[in-house]
Scaffold this motif. Structure first.
Motif, short mmCIF file in Angstrom:
data_model
loop_
_atom_site.label_atom_id
_atom_site.label_comp_id
_atom_site.label_asym_id
_atom_site.label_seq_id
_atom_site.Cartn_x
_atom_site.Cartn_y
_atom_site.Cartn_z
N ALA A 262 36.78 128.79 27.59
CA ALA A 262 37.21 128.49 26.23
C ALA A 262 36.52 127.23 25.72
CB ALA A 262 38.72 128.33 26.19
N ILE A 263 36.42 126.20 26.59
CA ILE A 263 35.75 125.00 26.08
C ILE A 263 34.26 125.26 25.91
CG2 ILE A 263 37.43 123.43 27.05
CD1 ILE A 263 35.54 122.63 29.11
N SER A 264 33.74 126.23 26.66
CA SER A 264 32.36 126.59 26.44
C SER A 264 32.18 127.31 25.11
CB SER A 264 31.90 127.48 27.60
OG SER A 264 30.67 128.01 27.33
N ASN B 203 47.75 139.27 19.39
CA ASN B 203 47.38 139.90 20.64
C ASN B 203 46.16 139.18 21.19
OD1 ASN B 203 46.73 141.69 22.61
ND2 ASN B 203 46.88 143.49 21.33
N LEU B 204 46.18 138.85 22.47
CA LEU B 204 45.10 138.03 23.01
C LEU B 204 43.76 138.76 22.99
CD1 LEU B 204 44.21 135.49 24.54
CD2 LEU B 204 44.82 136.62 26.63
N VAL C 252 40.47 125.87 16.86
CA VAL C 252 41.84 126.16 16.47
C VAL C 252 42.40 127.30 17.31
CG1 VAL C 252 43.26 127.08 14.61
CG2 VAL C 252 41.65 125.28 14.16
N TYR C 253 41.67 128.43 17.35
CA TYR C 253 42.34 129.55 18.02
C TYR C 253 42.27 129.48 19.52
CZ TYR C 253 37.87 132.22 17.84
OH TYR C 253 36.59 132.66 17.93
N PHE C 254 41.27 128.80 20.11
CA PHE C 254 41.31 128.71 21.56
C PHE C 254 42.30 127.66 22.03
CE2 PHE C 254 38.85 131.71 23.48
CZ PHE C 254 37.70 131.93 22.78
N TRP C 255 42.44 126.58 21.26
CA TRP C 255 43.38 125.56 21.69
C TRP C 255 44.80 126.08 21.68
CZ3 TRP C 255 42.93 121.73 24.59
CH2 TRP C 255 43.97 120.80 24.69
N ARG C 256 45.09 126.99 20.75
CA ARG C 256 46.42 127.59 20.72
C ARG C 256 46.74 128.26 22.05
NH1 ARG C 256 47.93 132.30 16.82
NH2 ARG C 256 45.93 132.90 17.64
N VAL C 257 45.75 129.00 22.59
CA VAL C 257 46.01 129.68 23.86
C VAL C 257 46.14 128.69 25.01
CG1 VAL C 257 45.17 131.44 25.41
CG2 VAL C 257 44.70 131.61 23.00
N ILE C 258 45.26 127.69 25.03
CA ILE C 258 45.32 126.72 26.14
C ILE C 258 46.62 125.95 26.10
CG2 ILE C 258 44.20 124.73 27.15
CD1 ILE C 258 41.61 125.70 26.15
N GLU C 259 47.06 125.65 24.88
CA GLU C 259 48.32 124.91 24.79
C GLU C 259 49.47 125.76 25.29
OE1 GLU C 259 50.70 122.56 21.32
OE2 GLU C 259 49.64 124.40 20.88
N THR C 260 49.47 127.05 24.95
CA THR C 260 50.54 127.92 25.42
C THR C 260 50.50 128.06 26.93
OG1 THR C 260 50.11 129.17 23.43
CG2 THR C 260 51.68 130.09 24.96
N LEU C 261 49.29 128.09 27.49
CA LEU C 261 49.20 128.27 28.93
C LEU C 261 49.72 127.05 29.68
CD1 LEU C 261 45.71 129.80 29.51
CD2 LEU C 261 47.87 130.87 29.94
N ILE D 252 49.98 136.34 22.79
CA ILE D 252 49.69 134.97 23.19
C ILE D 252 50.97 134.21 23.47
CG2 ILE D 252 48.60 132.84 22.48
CD1 ILE D 252 46.69 134.38 20.89
N THR D 253 52.01 134.50 22.70
CA THR D 253 53.25 133.74 22.88
C THR D 253 53.92 134.05 24.21
OG1 THR D 253 54.28 135.48 21.61
CG2 THR D 253 53.79 133.42 20.48
N ASP D 254 53.53 135.18 24.84
CA ASP D 254 54.15 135.50 26.13
C ASP D 254 53.53 134.76 27.28
OD1 ASP D 254 54.44 139.02 25.32
OD2 ASP D 254 55.74 137.30 24.91
N LEU D 255 52.42 134.06 27.04
CA LEU D 255 51.71 133.47 28.16
C LEU D 255 52.24 132.10 28.52
CD1 LEU D 255 48.12 134.18 26.94
CD2 LEU D 255 49.35 135.48 28.60
N ARG D 256 53.47 131.79 28.18
CA ARG D 256 53.95 130.43 28.36
C ARG D 256 54.06 130.08 29.82
NH1 ARG D 256 58.72 130.55 24.25
NH2 ARG D 256 59.45 128.96 25.66
N GLY D 257 53.55 128.93 30.14
CA GLY D 257 53.76 128.39 31.46
C GLY D 257 52.92 129.03 32.55
N LEU D 258 51.99 129.92 32.19
CA LEU D 258 51.22 130.56 33.24
C LEU D 258 50.21 129.62 33.86
CD1 LEU D 258 50.53 134.11 31.93
CD2 LEU D 258 51.80 133.44 33.91
#
Lengths: 179, 516, 175
Positions: free
Chosen positions: B391-393, B303-304, B434-443, B370-376
């Protein structure tokens, strides 16, 4: 009233209405005698907090308990008509308005010379110490009003919720029976 | 005329009167409630900037409420530490109110009036804790904002009620321990005023009641600020609260509790008490464990908002590590309380932005995992851009604000000489990545509803959130980078370094350490 | 055993341990000379050699002022002798209306040192409460006059509780 030929509506007498609603005659009579006396006593406790035991919080709760006695004796719908929701909301804010407002008046009247809630600057035509005592009386009245309104609002919310739940249960029972 | 010394108390009174007015005026028309709340917080922010200006250039504000002199009356003391926390608090509260208009219309349309009244009371309680100079007064305002926070977190109903109930029980235990500590101090000294206690307490440092009081303060405030073993209410409360309340909770409420702990341990129990026993070293170790624990648990979440909540636990570890090391560092730039105070502002900016973006995803399409955020990334470009900046901050890429916090903290750790903490900070940076890149990659890099061939051929229509929700996200996201540049070049216009320096001078730590 | 009972047992053990730790320093219950009720010992002492004559004649000795200022206490402005070997010192309050000085320190001669004690705030409430606020009930005077800001906070807490119940429980009506 039933007419001679058997038509017409049947109206309940006052006694039957009372029994159907679950109320009792003795409690109604005693409550209708006691409630004004309780309210008078509550106002006495609020004002005499300066001279003896008492004060704003105590008097406010006693005033709220008079409304709760009304609800217990007479039912909640009638009580809500006597103390409508708009009045309850308004009184909740009015009391703390009086409290915070007395403090602001102190600053504004003396043009920023005295501090907040310093009662000597109130524009009352009496000596210094009595100005402090009268300022305290205003504040106590404010506290009493807010405490009363909040306690009745809490009680009404919890009692309405139970009334709604009981009505829902009854309707689901009737719906089950009809089927 | 009405001098500037009345401003702190007028700020509180204005907020209180606004809360009551919202409650009454909302009866007539619902639209008044948001407007009154917004205007009030804007006026409060302007007043707090005036207060900060006055305190930096003229001196501290000392105000005797009801006209009585301090041990007998209540005193309001505003020095640079107070004024700084007040400005940060009101800034984030203003952006939250701006964001909440459309969000609350969407989520709780029938409870708008009471929502804004309770929100205004939350802001009142937070401001009241910040300006006071009397410990019992601090407890009263802690109660106000705690009650308002319990109500606001539970306002959505359903499972949020259970999460708020856990917070209520733990928060009440924390406040109970806090007031027990106040009682102990009062029974031994007879006074409730902070400056007075600081003068009476020095011969009593060996008194067992005073030591027990300090322990109770630390534990009671640790529950409220979600320090490692006592953080268990935080993930649930964050996941199910409305989005701007999560932002306020993580960005302000737990940080005001940190401010209260700093104020109690440096103004009441002065530095001499803290050096007698290795209390702050223990606090630094607990904070180091919190950093690693929060980061590791955040990786495991789906969950995000829950992931961001565990990230908050980790960031509170950063602040407490900085506080724990504040006694042993003596440099001009990173000595004393400077890293801790900087991270209070930085964390508010970063986490505020992240939680508001998470709320934006829920507002638009009810996307929690997080997995639902694909392509947003293509559908909501501005929102995801702000998320990337925040996130990069958080990861710590220069010149962003998170990088400045981490680099000052690393310098402070090096000067204190404990290299294990430096390994902890670097490891947690890696875990953040690790965990922020996962979200950015999904987005950005996963494919949305359109199939793989269409992504490159036809442009995806952007479907952004309303402007009133977008502006706070963009302001916070861009401030993450801009504020980082300001911290790094130490532009004296904002007065950032003079604020921290005067705080160090007041408490006699950092480069003003009195060598015995 | 259930988890709740283990947690309860742990809390009982913790609080009992806390109690045993502090029990030797707790002021005795109902003691009228405890720090919160009468005098708190400041641990400032000065040699009694020249200071005693100055105190007896009503002058403020410079050694005492210096010792007090080293611990951030305000200097006294008037000395009054209570009994042999004990003096009450008053300070200038700086309040607007009641401009007379208020009793703040007590100097006691113990051995050949002068010890400094300070009066608790409650002493002023009890002795001067009726005269300053014209209200016989000292509890009301303290909560509504001397510490009025705390009572404003408490009333706000009650109001917040009422509003929170409206926010969470009401489902029909305007609010």
């Amino acid at each position: 009233m039933t007419k001679a030929d058997g038509t017409g509506t049947y109206q309940l007498t006052a006694e039957e209405r009372r029994v159907a609603a679950g109320r009792d005659l003795i409690i109604e009579v005693i409550a209708s005698l006691m409630i004004p006396l309780i309210q008078l006593f509550a106002l006495y406790v609020i004002i005499h907090g300066a001279l003896g035991a008492g004060g704003g919080f105590q008097g406010g709760v006693i005033l709220a308990s008079s409304f709760i006695l009304y609800v217990i004796a007479f039912g909640i719908t009638g009580a809500r008509k006597r103390l409508p929701e708009s009045w309850n909301t308004g009184l909740q804010s009015l009391g703390v308005y009086i409290y915070a407002g007395v403090g602001l008046v102190c600053i504004l009247v003396s043009l920023g010379f005295v501090q907040y809630l310093n009662y000597w600057a109130l524009p009352l035509p009496v000596a210094y110490e009595m100005r402090r005592a009268m300022g305290m009386d205003f504040v106590e009245i404010g506290i009493g009003i807010t405490v009363m309104a909040t306690m009745t609002s809490l009680f009404f919310d919890l009692a309405w919720k139970e009334k709604e739940e009981r009505k829902e249960v009854k309707e689901s029972n009737e719906g089950g029976e009809k089927k | 005329m009405i001098g500037i010394e009345h401003l702190p108390v007028l700020l509180i009174v204005l907020s209180l009167l606004a809360a009551f007015t919202i409650f009454v005026a909302g009866w007539f028309d619902k639209k008044f409630s948001w407007a009154i709340s917004f205007i009030t917080i804007l006026v409060q922010l302007v007043m707090s900037i005036f207060i900060l200006n006055h305190v930096l250039f003229t001196g501290k504000i000392d105000y005797w409420l009801s006209g009585w002199r301090p041990p007998w009356g209540i005193q309001v003391v505003v020095d640079t530490l107070n004024a700084y926390v007040l400005v940060v608090l009101l800034f984030l509260a203003l952006l939250s109110v701006m964001y909440s208009k459309r969000n609350i219309q969407h989520e709780l349309p029938e409870k708008v009036i009471t929502y804004y009244a309770v929100y205004q009371l939350l802001v009142t309680g937070l401001c009241g804790v910040t300006i006071t100079g009397d410990i019992f007064n601090m407890y009263v305002f802690v109660e106000i904002f705690s009650l308002a926070a319990y109500a606001l977190i539970a306002s959505r109903g359903g499972i949020a009620l259970k999460a708020s109930f856990v917070y209520l029980v733990m928060g009440s235990i924390g406040a109970c321990l806090f007031v027990l500590g106040i009682g102990f101090l009062y029974s031994v000294t007879g006074s409730l005023n902070m400056a007075d206690l600081a003068a009476i307490l020095p011969p009593l440092y060996g008194n067992k009641m005073v030591q027990a009081a300090f322990a109770l303060f630390v534990v009671g405030l640790s529950i409220k600020m979600a320090l490692f073993p006592l953080h268990t209410w935080l993930p649930d409360a964050h996941s199910f609260a409305p989005a701007e309340i999560s932002a306020m909770l993580s960005g302000i409420i737990i940080e005001v509790s940190t401010y209260a702990l700093i104020r109690l341990s440096f103004s009441v129990f002065t530095v001499n008490f803290l050096k007698l026993l290795p209390i702050y070293d223990l606090l630094a170790w607990i904070a180091a464990i919190a950093i690693i624990y929060g980061s590791v648990m955040a990786i495991a979440q789906l969950n995000l908002k829950r992931m961001l909540a565990y990230s908050s636990v980790s960031q509170m570890g950063y602040i407490m590590l900085a506080v724990g090391l504040s006694l042993s560092t003596k440099h001009l730039l990173w000595g004393g309380l400077t890293p801790a105070l900087m991270h209070i502002l930085n964390h508010a900016l970063m986490k505020g932005c992240l939680f508001m973006v998470a709320g934006a995803f829920i507002y638009k399409a009810d996307l929690w995992n997080i997995t639902d955020l694909r392509g947003l990334g293509r559908k909501m470009p501005w929102t995801c851009g702000a998320f990337t900046m925040a996130a990069i901050s958080m990861i710590g890429v220069p010149p962003s604000v998170g990088f400045v916090s981490k680099i000052y903290l690393i310098f402070a750790v090096v000067e204190a000489g404990n290299f294990l903490f430096m390994a902890v900070i670097l490891l947690s940076t890696l875990l953040n990545l690790v965990y922020f890149w996962r979200v950015i990659e999904t987005l950005y890099m996963k494919v949305g509803e359109a199939g793989p061939h269409h992504e490159y051929e036809k442009p995806v229509k952007t479907d952004e959130i309303p402007l009133l929700m977008l502006i706070p996200i963009l302001i916070l996201g861009s401030l993450c980078i801009v504020m980082g540049i300001i911290w790094l070049t130490e532009i004296p216009i904002i007065g950032a370094v003079p604020i921290m320096d005067s705080v160090n001078k007041l408490f006699e730590i950092g480069r003003y350490t009195v060598v015995p | 055993m259930k988890a709740e009972s283990i947690i309860g047992l742990l809390m009982v053990i913790l609080l009992t341990g806390l109690f045993f730790y502090i029990v030797e320093d707790v002021p005795p219950y109902g003691d009228p000379s405890s720090p919160a009720l009468q005098l708190v010992r400041l641990d400032i002492r000065v040699d009694a050699a020249g200071v005693e004559e100055e105190l007896n004649s009503g002058m403020i000795p410079a050694a005492l002022v210096e010792a007090l200022a080293a611990r951030n206490f305000v200097a006294p402005s008037e000395i009054e002798e209570v009994t042999a070997g004990e003096w009450d010192a008053k300070i200038d309050k700086g309040e607007f209306y009641y401009e007379e000085d208020e009793k703040y320190y007590r100097f006691k001669k113990e051995g050949n040192q002068i010890e400094v004690y300070r009066y608790a705030p409650v002493v002023r409430y009890l002795e001067k409460g009726l005269e300053e606020t014209d209200v016989p009930n000292i509890v009301t005077a303290v909560i509504v006059d001397y510490r009025a800001y705390d009572t404003l906070g408490e009333t706000t807490v009650i109001f917040t509780a009422g509003i929170s119940v409206i926010l969470l429980l009401r489902r029909r009506g305007k609010l």
